[in-house]
Structure formats: C-alpha cells, structure tokens
Design an enzyme around this catalytic site. Structure first.
Site, PDB file in Angstrom:
ATOM      1  N   ILE A 121       0.834  -1.206   0.000  1.00 14.53           N
ATOM      2  CA  ILE A 121       0.000   0.000   0.000  1.00 14.53           C
ATOM      3  C   ILE A 121       0.864   1.249   0.000  1.00 14.53           C
ATOM      4  O   ILE A 121       0.680   2.165  -0.804  1.00 14.53           O
ATOM      5  CB  ILE A 121      -0.950  -0.002   1.209  1.00 14.53           C
ATOM      6  CG1 ILE A 121      -1.873  -1.216   1.169  1.00 14.53           C
ATOM      7  CG2 ILE A 121      -1.778   1.288   1.241  1.00 14.53           C
ATOM      8  CD1 ILE A 121      -2.591  -1.491   2.476  1.00 14.53           C
ATOM      9  N   ARG A 146      -4.216   1.668  11.359  1.00 14.03           N
ATOM     10  CA  ARG A 146      -4.984   1.189  12.493  1.00 14.03           C
ATOM     11  C   ARG A 146      -5.149   2.310  13.508  1.00 14.03           C
ATOM     12  O   ARG A 146      -4.286   3.168  13.669  1.00 14.03           O
ATOM     13  CB  ARG A 146      -4.297  -0.026  13.136  1.00 14.03           C
ATOM     14  CG  ARG A 146      -4.480  -1.318  12.329  1.00 14.03           C
ATOM     15  CD  ARG A 146      -5.925  -1.780  12.332  1.00 14.03           C
ATOM     16  NE  ARG A 146      -6.151  -3.012  11.599  1.00 14.03           N
ATOM     17  CZ  ARG A 146      -6.589  -3.065  10.348  1.00 14.03           C
ATOM     18  NH1 ARG A 146      -6.813  -1.951   9.671  1.00 14.03           N
ATOM     19  NH2 ARG A 146      -6.808  -4.233   9.758  1.00 14.03           N
ATOM     20  N   ASP A 158      -9.384   7.702   9.039  1.00  7.80           N
ATOM     21  CA  ASP A 158     -10.266   6.641   8.562  1.00  7.80           C
ATOM     22  C   ASP A 158     -10.368   5.509   9.579  1.00  7.80           C
ATOM     23  O   ASP A 158     -11.223   4.647   9.462  1.00  7.80           O
ATOM     24  CB  ASP A 158      -9.748   6.097   7.220  1.00  7.80           C
ATOM     25  CG  ASP A 158     -10.702   5.106   6.580  1.00  7.80           C
ATOM     26  OD1 ASP A 158     -11.894   5.447   6.443  1.00  7.80           O
ATOM     27  OD2 ASP A 158     -10.260   3.996   6.230  1.00  7.80           O
ATOM     28  N   GLU A 204     -14.248   1.956  17.270  1.00  7.87           N
ATOM     29  CA  GLU A 204     -15.084   1.964  16.067  1.00  7.87           C
ATOM     30  C   GLU A 204     -16.363   1.178  16.324  1.00  7.87           C
ATOM     31  O   GLU A 204     -16.303   0.104  16.909  1.00  7.87           O
ATOM     32  CB  GLU A 204     -14.310   1.368  14.887  1.00  7.87           C
ATOM     33  CG  GLU A 204     -13.104   2.197  14.488  1.00  7.87           C
ATOM     34  CD  GLU A 204     -12.390   1.671  13.250  1.00  7.87           C
ATOM     35  OE1 GLU A 204     -12.930   0.775  12.563  1.00  7.87           O
ATOM     36  OE2 GLU A 204     -11.289   2.161  12.952  1.00  7.87           O
ATOM     37  N   HIS A 211     -13.828   4.124   8.193  1.00  9.86           N
ATOM     38  CA  HIS A 211     -13.004   2.950   7.876  1.00  9.86           C
ATOM     39  C   HIS A 211     -13.344   2.396   6.484  1.00  9.86           C
ATOM     40  O   HIS A 211     -13.670   1.212   6.320  1.00  9.86           O
ATOM     41  CB  HIS A 211     -13.184   1.865   8.937  1.00  9.86           C
ATOM     42  CG  HIS A 211     -11.997   0.951   9.050  1.00  9.86           C
ATOM     43  ND1 HIS A 211     -11.586   0.400  10.224  1.00  9.86           N
ATOM     44  CD2 HIS A 211     -11.131   0.489   8.115  1.00  9.86           C
ATOM     45  CE1 HIS A 211     -10.526  -0.370  10.019  1.00  9.86           C
ATOM     46  NE2 HIS A 211     -10.229  -0.332   8.743  1.00  9.86           N
TER      47      HIS A 211
END
Length: 318
Positions: free
Chosen positions: A150, A230, A254, A259, A278
């Site tokens: 990524i 994370r 994000d 969460e 997310h």
C-alpha cells in the site's frame, strides 16, 4: 473437500469458484453462528478474521487452512490456531489500489479546499477562494509510515505529482518510488520533514501508540496527518491536542481507537478533521481480488504444495 465461509460472497465470486473447482463443496453462511453446524466438518474456512474465537478453533476438528479475506489479523485467536497447526493466509496487497487512491484523493481534498467549495455551492456563494489560498501537492514531501504494497503504491502515485517521498519500514531497504527510506528510529526525522504524514501501519506490539505528542510537536504547522492503518497507532487525545493547539493543519482519519466512532466524539465537529468510517480499502473489486488469491492458493493446497501466497507467521501474527 468442504470449504466453509462465514460470509456470503457476491454472485460473480461464487460462480467463478464453482467453475474453477466443480468437485469441491462450498458452503456459504451469513455469519459464524449460522456456520457452526458445519464447522466440525470443514477442511477450509473463509472468514473476514473478526468472528473467530478459540472455542471455534477447538470445534473445527478437520480444519487445515483458514483464509482471511482481509489484511487485518489482530482479532485472530492465533494461540489456538498454532496449537492445532492450522495454515493461515490472508489477502495482503489487494488494498493497495483503493487505499492509495483514497490517500491521494484526501490530500487533494484538503489542499484544494474542497470542503469550502462544497459549502459555497450549497449557499450559492461566488467566492473565488480569495480568503482561502489553494495549495499544491507539487514539490511537497510525503512521509509514509509502513512502506509495503500500500505504501509503495501511495509513493508511486505521489511521484506523478512531483512529490518527494520519505518512507519508514522495519528494514530500511530501498524502494523504487521512495526517495529516502529510514527505519523506525528515525521517526522524529520523518515527522519534521513531511508536509503530509500518512500511516499505513498495521496493529502490532511495536506499532501500538508509537506516535505521541512529541512527534506532533515536531511536525510543520501546515502539515496534514492521514491515518488509514490502524486506530491504535496514536491516542485520540494526542490527535485532538495537535489539532486544537494548531500543531498541524488538518487530520484525515479513517481508523479510530473505538469503532464505530461515538456520535459525541469531538472529531465529528472539528473543521480541520476529516472523518471517514473505515472505508479507505472499500472497492467493488475487493472480493474478486481476494478470491483470485484464494483460487491460486487452493490449487497449491490441492496439489500438496507449500509456497502459499501471503502465508502468515503464526508467531508474529502477520
């Protein structure tokens, strides 16, 4: 061979798997509870990695392989899996396109003042941003925490904007699109240099709360912090202090410590914080790409091979 899934894939995926493996039995369930009656007979288990407990692993008498249709593994019961010698693989790498595109879109979103533009359209205001000078990515420095698939793709796209790229990884090994690669002991350095600091780090013992107030103290007041890795990389309170005391210009978040993000959390209402639920890895191509890896690994598995794509080290958890 019985292949049990704790989720129901899209029709395109199930059709492709039936064509590729007509002799195998695929059982698709809505969730782990619906899958329990079949778990004791399953040879292979497909999961998103958030629904398994040690008790489930104990029930799975025939289980030889768990395919996690996600890159995140922090909720997996690795000790129980290790005790039974079960193979674990995941889909590491498939997120690079959507997450890199998300990152660049958010960098442009902040730099080109898109939030103000949207509000001006709503109010029918013809203000050519005279009071809000629009910036450029050109010539700026992006710092990438965690240069894997990524992070490397983010760097490649950043190069299209003529940005300087600095990366952090465990080894410090060079990367094609990273101008300068450092190890984690140079975290202060990358914080000082970056105009955009992007974290793609997973959740491990080494990365948990690795960023603190001192790092944000070193960042430029015009810098933008983006977290797509994370939520336990940095405490919410640290980001809040950095934003409210103008240590940095903006935060794009994000992922979060908790969460879903509670509705009364201050992140929701701060003008210089962008909250997304997310979704940086979301893409309509997510499942097809995941099952491409599973299909290749299933061929290897059936042939008795051992060179699996994305085989997880059960001791490390990644």
């Amino acid at each position: 061979m019985r292949i049990l899934s704790t989720f129901i894939p899209i029709e395109e995926v199930t059709e492709n798997m039936n064509k590729a493996f007509p002799d195998e039995e695929f059982i698709y369930c809505e969730d782990i509870e619906k899958a329990l009656p079949e778990l004791h007979n399953a040879d292979i288990l497909l999961t998103y990695g958030e629904d398994l407990t040690p008790e489930h692993i104990e029930m799975a008498n025939n289980l030889k392989w768990i395919m996690v249709i996600s890159a995140g593994l922090e909720l997996m019961p690795f000790q129980a899996i290790k005790e039974k010698g079960i193979l674990v693989t995941n889909v590491r790498g498939i997120h690079k396109i959507p997450m890199a595109e998300y990152t660049l879109s958010m960098m442009l979103h902040v730099t080109k003042k898109n939030m103000i533009i949207v509000e001006q359209q709503k109010s029918k205001s013809w203000d050519r941003l005279t009071h809000f000078p629009v910036g450029e990515l050109h010539g700026k420095t992006i710092g990438i925490l965690g240069v894997g698939a990524i992070g490397g793709e983010i760097a490649r796209l950043a190069k299209a904007f003529n940005m300087k790229t600095i990366g952090v990884n465990r080894s410090g090994n060079k990367h094609e699109y990273i101008d300068e690669m450092v190890q984690f002991d140079k975290l202060n350095y990358i914080c000082e240099k970056a105009d955009y600091l992007v974290s793609v780090l997973p959740s491990t013992n080494e990365t948990k709360y690795i960023l603190n107030d001192t790092h944000f103290d070193r960042m430029k007041k015009e810098s933008v912090f983006i977290n797509i890795g994370r939520g336990d990389l940095v405490k919410d309170e640290v980001i809040l202090r950095a934003i409210q005391s103008n240590k940095i210009a903006h935060a794009v978040l994000d992922v979060f410590e908790q969460e879903p993000l509670p509705s009364d959390h201050p992140f929701w209402t701060l003008e210089n914080v962008t909250v997304t639920p997310h979704i940086s890895s979301k893409s309509k191509f997510y499942q097809p790409r995941s099952f491409e890896i599973f299909e290749k690994n299933l061929h290897i598995f059936k042939q008795g091979g051992s060179e699996f794509i994305n085989k997880i080290d059960l001791n490390r958890g990644y």
